[in-house]
Design a protein around this motif. Structure first.
Motif, PDB file in Angstrom:
ATOM      1  N   SER A  56       0.827  -1.211   0.000  1.00  0.00           N
ATOM      2  CA  SER A  56       0.000   0.000   0.000  1.00  0.00           C
ATOM      3  C   SER A  56       0.860   1.260   0.000  1.00  0.00           C
ATOM      4  CB  SER A  56      -0.928   0.021   1.212  1.00  0.00           C
ATOM      5  OG  SER A  56      -0.196   0.307   2.388  1.00  0.00           O
ATOM      6  N   GLU A  58       0.224   3.756   1.770  1.00  0.00           N
ATOM      7  CA  GLU A  58       0.319   4.146   3.179  1.00  0.00           C
ATOM      8  C   GLU A  58       1.616   3.615   3.797  1.00  0.00           C
ATOM      9  OE1 GLU A  58      -1.901   3.208   7.420  1.00  0.00           O
ATOM     10  OE2 GLU A  58      -2.851   2.566   5.557  1.00  0.00           O
ATOM     11  N   GLU A  61       4.731   5.306   2.374  1.00  0.00           N
ATOM     12  CA  GLU A  61       4.936   6.614   3.001  1.00  0.00           C
ATOM     13  C   GLU A  61       5.363   6.500   4.461  1.00  0.00           C
ATOM     14  OE1 GLU A  61       2.082   9.887   2.288  1.00  0.00           O
ATOM     15  OE2 GLU A  61       1.121   8.550   0.835  1.00  0.00           O
ATOM     16  N   SER A  62       4.576   5.781   5.263  1.00  0.00           N
ATOM     17  CA  SER A  62       4.783   5.808   6.712  1.00  0.00           C
ATOM     18  C   SER A  62       6.024   5.045   7.174  1.00  0.00           C
ATOM     19  CB  SER A  62       3.550   5.280   7.447  1.00  0.00           C
ATOM     20  OG  SER A  62       3.335   3.910   7.155  1.00  0.00           O
ATOM     21  N   HIS A  68       4.606  11.822  -0.149  1.00  0.00           N
ATOM     22  CA  HIS A  68       3.257  11.852  -0.699  1.00  0.00           C
ATOM     23  C   HIS A  68       3.267  12.531  -2.070  1.00  0.00           C
ATOM     24  CE1 HIS A  68      -1.092  11.685  -0.537  1.00  0.00           C
ATOM     25  NE2 HIS A  68      -1.126  12.938  -0.933  1.00  0.00           N
TER      26      HIS A  68
END
Length: 166
Positions: A56, A58, A61-62, A68
């Protein structure tokens, strides 16, 4: 000559031991297949620290620190994204080298701009960056296998050329 993943992994294992290098992976479309192939050779725990399966955006990024803005501007399947994924794996795992993949394995999910079979691969080792884009849909299993094979080839070629320079 097409070398098998296991043969490539053996070469990577020997080279990483000899050069005292460490390795991590950040995989999207290959879903851990690169890490599994590398660790199929005994002794890989000496240099392979781990892998992140970042399916994902997400997680890209995380955990890996892919911006982003990169994902918005270029998409998850892009040269820019795999470079940031590899850099993130190096940072998170504190390694010398990393391999990252992101692509569309299929059978669905493609677009006219990025059809099924499009895969970006990045290899970073001690600040040297190499990328390659794969095109061509051979079915999901073969797309994953081809990306794994090419990633291992690129990693071994990069490290062998670094060894020859020294």
């Amino acid at each position: 000559m097409l070398l098998t993943g296991k043969f490539l992994s053996k070469g990577i294992n020997e080279l990483f031991w000899k050069e005292s290098l460490t390795l991590a992976t950040a995989e999207s479309c290959t879903a851990g297949n690169i890490a599994a192939t590398i660790t199929s050779i005994p002794g890989s725990s000496h240099f392979f620290k781990g892998g992140i399966i970042a399916y994902s955006n997400e997680i890209k990024e995380s955990i890996l620190g892919v911006s982003h803005e990169t994902l918005e501007k270029f998409g998850a399947v892009s040269e820019e994204t795999v470079i940031e994924m590899a850099k993130g794996a190096i940072r998170v795992m504190d390694t010398d080298c990393a391999v990252a993949t992101s692509g569309i394995a299929g059978p669905t999910g493609g677009s006219p701009e990025k059809p099924v079979g499009t895969v970006w691969i990045a290899v970073i080792c001690k600040d040297e960056v190499k990328t390659i884009k794969l095109d061509g849909d051979y079915g999901r299993a073969m797309n994953i296998s081809a990306a794994t094979q090419k990633a291992l080839e690129l990693l071994l070629e990069m490290c062998q050329s670094k060894e020859n320079e020294e």
